[in-house]
Design an enzyme around this catalytic site. Structure first.
Site, PDB file in Angstrom:
ATOM      1  CG  HIS A   9      -1.642   0.923  17.170  1.00  0.00           C
ATOM      2  ND1 HIS A   9      -1.275  -0.240  17.818  1.00  0.00           N
ATOM      3  CD2 HIS A   9      -1.471   1.932  18.061  1.00  0.00           C
ATOM      4  CE1 HIS A   9      -0.921   0.057  19.071  1.00  0.00           C
ATOM      5  NE2 HIS A   9      -1.024   1.369  19.234  1.00  0.00           N
TER       6      HIS A   9
ATOM      7  CB  SER B 223       0.942  -3.276 -14.902  1.00  0.00           C
ATOM      8  OG  SER B 223       0.205  -4.368 -15.412  1.00  0.00           O
TER       9      SER B 223
ATOM     10  CE  LYS C  68      -0.995  -1.424 -10.106  1.00  0.00           C
ATOM     11  NZ  LYS C  68      -1.015  -2.883  -9.986  1.00  0.00           N
TER      12      LYS C  68
ATOM     13  CD  GLU D 236       6.181  -3.553  -5.113  1.00  0.00           C
ATOM     14  OE1 GLU D 236       5.916  -4.724  -5.398  1.00  0.00           O
ATOM     15  OE2 GLU D 236       5.787  -2.589  -5.787  1.00  0.00           O
TER      16      GLU D 236
END
Ligand code: ARG
Length: 462
Positions: free
Chosen positions: A160, A281, A287, A294
């Site tokens: 979970h 970024s 970043k 992804e």
């Protein structure tokens, strides 16, 4: 402009095909990818025609030489592709006939594009399966190599997405090894079922020529020949199975990607991704984004889409061949391309991962030992349900006192159950917790060492 007289099937047509229809109908834009399989199939078929006495040995030789030339032209980029050819089968035959003259017109005797395309597709799937198996295997070895030194490296195991019990980082990584092992098994299993030759089934009813199908199967490397021509020309189970196996493999990649995205984020820092598989970024200088992961996660949706789309194409098709079946190629090729690229990127990314054992140790929540406390009471004779209750109360006590199980005074333990004694503190140790999960397939170092030998065996097989 299309010219009706150029169409091999043009005999019964008086009018011309609309230009728009010609484009709509053409699969040459994507099925040219089958050129090697198509030419190989035609070589075998020419030999079978000669064996059946339909063409002479000399004609057969002419056809084989002609097919070699067509192959050379395609290979070298000289081949003039044209939408008017409709598909790869007609393109090869057209060029063959241009090269060899009248004997070219005999290659399609007793053959249909229906048994031809089904044969090409199955041949293609054989090659594609080999590539997928190899890529899966590389990813598995990257996982295994990363796991080896991490057999005693602690990390929280989650259910979970809540910290649940202590595990080792090796055990975590190897969980994916076995998912990809099942994927290899699924692709091998698929390949066995796909290993059936449709050629010789004609358009649907079989061939009027005494074509030696067993010879064709041997010549093209198929394990057996199809038993029903109607089924053979319209069966695309193999394409659906391939895309389904690819979907499951993508789902495994996607779940791994999701974990690694979480584990590399600021809240965790369990792992560090190599610069080679991250991007910056354009706005925020600090970043380092896990774009590779992804994209793997995102592309999984696309492969599942290939499967859903293609199954929908198959549903409700009347017997036997219907042009709808031409829609098998793009989802099949797309699922293959996407899977192979995703596997390759993930394998490199895994090989370059760095595990941060301090961050993982620092993050271990002491409640991860709650099950060990319950096990302690069970070892002293308390039924598990009661032990669960006692430890649950201790956890609540810790929360009220804003302390940990380790710092909870002994008298709180002994008043919760008289079975608790001084030795309870020995249980409150992450490494002993890890070592206690010795069941086969468990996270204890000795069990994981055994798992590693099993994994090595799996990689060495075949
Ligand atoms: N391009 C077609 C396909 O991929 C080849 C078979 C065409 N057969 C036919 N009868 N029109 O399915």
């Amino acid at each position: 402009m299309s010219d009706k007289t150029q169409k091999p099937w043009g005999g019964r047509f008086a009018g011309e095909v609309d230009r728009l229809m010609e484009q709509f109908n053409a699969s040459i834009g994507f099925d040219r990818r089958l050129w090697q399989e198509d030419i190989e199939g035609s070589r075998a078929y020419a030999e079978a025609l000669a064996r059946a006495g339909v063409i002479t040995g000399e004609e057969c030789k002419t056809l084989l030489d002609g097919l070699d030339r067509v192959a050379a032209e395609i290979e070298s980029g000289q081949f003039a592709w044209s939408e008017a050819d409709e598909d790869i089968h007609m393109a090869v035959e057209r060029r063959l006939t241009e090269i060899v003259g009248p004997p070219g017109g005999k290659i399609h005797t007793g053959r249909s594009r229906n048994d031809q395309v089904a044969t090409d597709m199955r041949l293609w799937c054989k090659g594609a399966t080999g590539t997928v198996l190899e890529k899966l295997r590389s990813l598995q070895s990257a996982l295994l190599e990363q796991a080896r030194p991490l057999v005693r490296t602690l990390m929280p195991g989650f259910t979970h997405l809540q910290q649940a019990q202590v595990i080792s980082a090796a055990h975590y990584l190897l969980s994916f090894f076995w998912m990809f092992e099942r994927d290899r098994d699924r692709f091998r299993d698929f390949a066995r079922r796909a290993d059936v030759l449709p050629l010789g089934s004609g358009a649907l009813a079989g061939s009027a020529i005494e074509i030696d199908r067993e010879f064709l199967a041997r010549r093209l490397g198929f394990a057996s020949v199809s038993q029903n021509s109607l089924d053979a020309v319209s069966d695309r189970d193999f394409a659906a199975e391939f895309i389904a196996a690819a979907s499951l493999a993508m789902i495994h990649l996607s779940r791994l990607a999701e974990d690694l995205i979480i584990y590399s984020s600021a809240g965790y820092r369990f792992i560090e991704l190599s610069d080679a598989f991250t991007t910056g970024s354009s706005l925020m200088p600090q970043k380092k984004n896990p774009d590779s992961l992804e994209l793997v996660r995102g592309k999984t949706g696309r492969v599942i889409g290939d499967l859903a789309g293609f199954l929908t194409t198959l549903k409700g098709l009347p017997s036997t061949y219907n042009k709808d079946l031409q829609e098998d190629k793009e989802p099949l090729f797309d699922s293959f391309d996407t899977l192979v690229k995703s596997l390759a990127v993930t394998a490199r990314l895994v090989a370059t991962l760095k595990f941060n054992s301090e961050a993982m140790a620092a993050c271990l929540d002491d409640f991860l030992l709650a099950t060990d406390l319950a096990d302690y009471l069970v070892a002293k004779g308390l039924p598990f349900r009661q032990a669960h209750m006692v430890v649950g109360k201790l956890v609540r006590e810790c929360e009220t006192r804003r302390t940990s199980l380790k710092d909870l005074p002994l008298d709180v333990y002994t008043s919760a159950s008289e079975l608790f004694a001084e030795d309870v503190k020995e249980v409150l140790d992450f490494s002993s917790s890890l070592a206690s999960r010795k069941s086969h397939g468990g996270t204890a170092p000795e069990a994981v060492e055994e798992q590693i030998s099993q994994a090595e065996r799996a990689l060495a097989a075949e």
